[in-house]
Write a protein that holds these residues in place. Structure first.
Motif, PDB file in Angstrom:
ATOM      1  N   ARG A   1      42.908  50.269  47.335  1.00  0.00           N
ATOM      2  CA  ARG A   1      42.401  49.558  46.159  1.00  0.00           C
ATOM      3  C   ARG A   1      43.023  48.169  45.987  1.00  0.00           C
ATOM      4  O   ARG A   1      42.303  47.181  45.807  1.00  0.00           O
ATOM      5  CB  ARG A   1      42.627  50.404  44.902  1.00  0.00           C
TER       6      ARG A   1
ATOM      7  N   TRP B   1      39.737  54.068  40.527  1.00  0.00           N
ATOM      8  CA  TRP B   1      38.389  53.594  40.260  1.00  0.00           C
ATOM      9  C   TRP B   1      37.684  54.505  39.273  1.00  0.00           C
ATOM     10  O   TRP B   1      38.008  55.691  39.124  1.00  0.00           O
ATOM     11  CB  TRP B   1      37.588  53.565  41.563  1.00  0.00           C
TER      12      TRP B   1
ATOM     13  N   ARG C   1      32.073  48.324  43.650  1.00  0.00           N
ATOM     14  CA  ARG C   1      32.872  48.628  44.834  1.00  0.00           C
ATOM     15  C   ARG C   1      32.215  48.075  46.093  1.00  0.00           C
ATOM     16  O   ARG C   1      32.890  47.541  46.988  1.00  0.00           O
ATOM     17  CB  ARG C   1      33.088  50.138  44.962  1.00  0.00           C
TER      18      ARG C   1
END
Length: 402
Positions: free
Chosen positions: A108, A373, A384
């Motif tokens: 991430r 997320w 994304r």
């Protein structure tokens, strides 16, 4: 809130079973990354006002021992191996689910920084930042991210590392040392001129897996004080022998213009240093743990660990946030002047608090990329996907593919 009050709150929320020494070692290794990059990396301004990478080590070879102290990735991988074993034991589902969770935590922040830079590049170009400066900045930003990919690979090998530790104990890392030694012999020995250039890449996984495997064996109780002393002394002797008799480069980081480098990919010298550092870390564990029982010492360790990936991914951006605007002003000591004078070193040390302050400011917003997320809604999936496309575009630009 006063520092004492904040430290007391953090202390009250810390579980009694928390291994503070491990967190302390991880924080120390983490802070060594930006410190090393900020001190041992610099810029040179060309006639067109563009920034190019330069290093004080090119002019001051005597600074190489500082790289021995600041190159603490061996400690990071050691602690990573230990922590992965603890996490693996606590997993509530399958190994695959555990691994996916670990990969998401690593991925991430990387996706975040690369996506943001993909947007920044055209904006900065529109504002008049030279293309060479953008290429230099992109290279610096992506440079520390190789670590995340390597760390992901060694993390995926955790179950196999545990099996090896149970079977071979503290010697489970020895074959990795041997593999790197063989590759180094081939590329630097009598037949080195006839070896293909890609041969060095064979050192990437065993080179960084070495300290990780030591951490796994340590967590399994297979490395004690005696093994730690062997690592410290043996690693130190090997390190000295490689420098004195086999003429390995003294710097642990790459020096522009030098034909050989120790870290990309790792040479046997990196493993020797990692062994010595690992032995010292294991021997000092109890002392570090006692020291971090003090709330004012423990609080900054917690803050650094909570921001680990943010520090790793964004510290080069913090330096660039100072250097790129300064390049429009011309020669600014310690920022845009060549790192080849004593004055540059003194000026760069003075700039360090500025870089740190900019990193803290950036982290206030960048830390959101470390958060999990959202659930798979259509909008979240679209964000994304967009971030993935932007990250791929930035990677292509930074690597000179676009």
């Amino acid at each position: 809130m006063s520092p004492h009050s904040l430290a007391s709150r953090i202390e009250a929320r810390t579980p009694a079973h928390r291994d503070r020494a491990l967190d302390g070692l991880r924080a120390l290794a983490l802070l060594a990354v930006p410190t090393g990059h900020w001190l041992l990396g610099g810029f040179r301004l060309d006639g067109g006002g563009a920034l190019h990478n330069a290093s004080p080590l090119s002019a001051f070879g005597a600074l190489a021992p500082f790289s021995w102290v600041l190159q603490m990735l061996g400690v990071f991988f050691l602690v990573g191996g230990y922590a992965s074993v603890l996490s693996y034991r606590r997993r509530k589902s399958t190994t695959g689910a555990w691994l996916r969770g670990r990969m998401a935590r690593l991925g991430r922040p990387v996706l975040g920084v690369t996506a943001v830079w993909a947007v920044l590049i055209p904006v900065l170009h529109t504002l008049g930042v030279p293309g060479d400066t953008l290429q230099t900045g992109s290279t610096l930003v992506i440079q520390p991210l190789w670590f995340v990919g390597v760390y992901a690979v060694v993390t995926a090998l955790t179950p196999y590392c545990i099996r090896l530790a149970k079977r071979l104990g503290g010697w489970a890392a020895a074959p990795l040392l041997g593999a790197v030694a063989v590759v180094d012999l081939l590329r630097y020995g009598p037949l080195g001129d006839s070896m293909p250039s890609w041969l060095s890449m064979l050192n990437i996984v065993p080179g960084w897996l070495f300290a990780y495997q030591l951490g796994v064996s340590w967590a399994e109780g297979r490395i004690g004080k005696r093994g730690a002393r062997l690592l410290l002394v043996g690693g130190g002797v090997l390190f000295a022998a490689l420098l004195l008799f086999f003429h390995y480069p003294a710097s642990m980081v790459g020096v522009p213009g030098e034909a050989r480098t120790n870290s990309h990919p790792p040479s046997l010298l990196v493993l020797a240093l990692g062994a010595a550092q690992s032995g010292a870390a294991i021997l000092l564990r109890d002392r570090i743990g006692r020291l971090l029982r003090r709330p004012l010492m423990w609080a900054p360790v917690v803050v650094v660990n909570l921001s680990a990936m943010t520090i790793l991914c964004w510290h080069q951006t913090a330096m660039l946030a100072a250097a790129v605007p300064a390049s429009f002003a011309g020669a600014v000591p310690g920022l845009t002047t060549g790192p080849d004078t004593l004055g540059w070193i003194l000026a760069r040390v003075a700039w360090m608090p500025v870089f740190a302050g900019l990193l803290v400011l950036i982290a206030r917003y960048a830390r959101r990329f470390e958060a999990p997320w959202e659930a798979g809604t259509r909008a979240a999936n679209a964000r994304r996907a967009m971030a993935g496309v932007l990250a791929a575009g930035f990677a292509a630009f930074a690597l000179g593919l676009a």
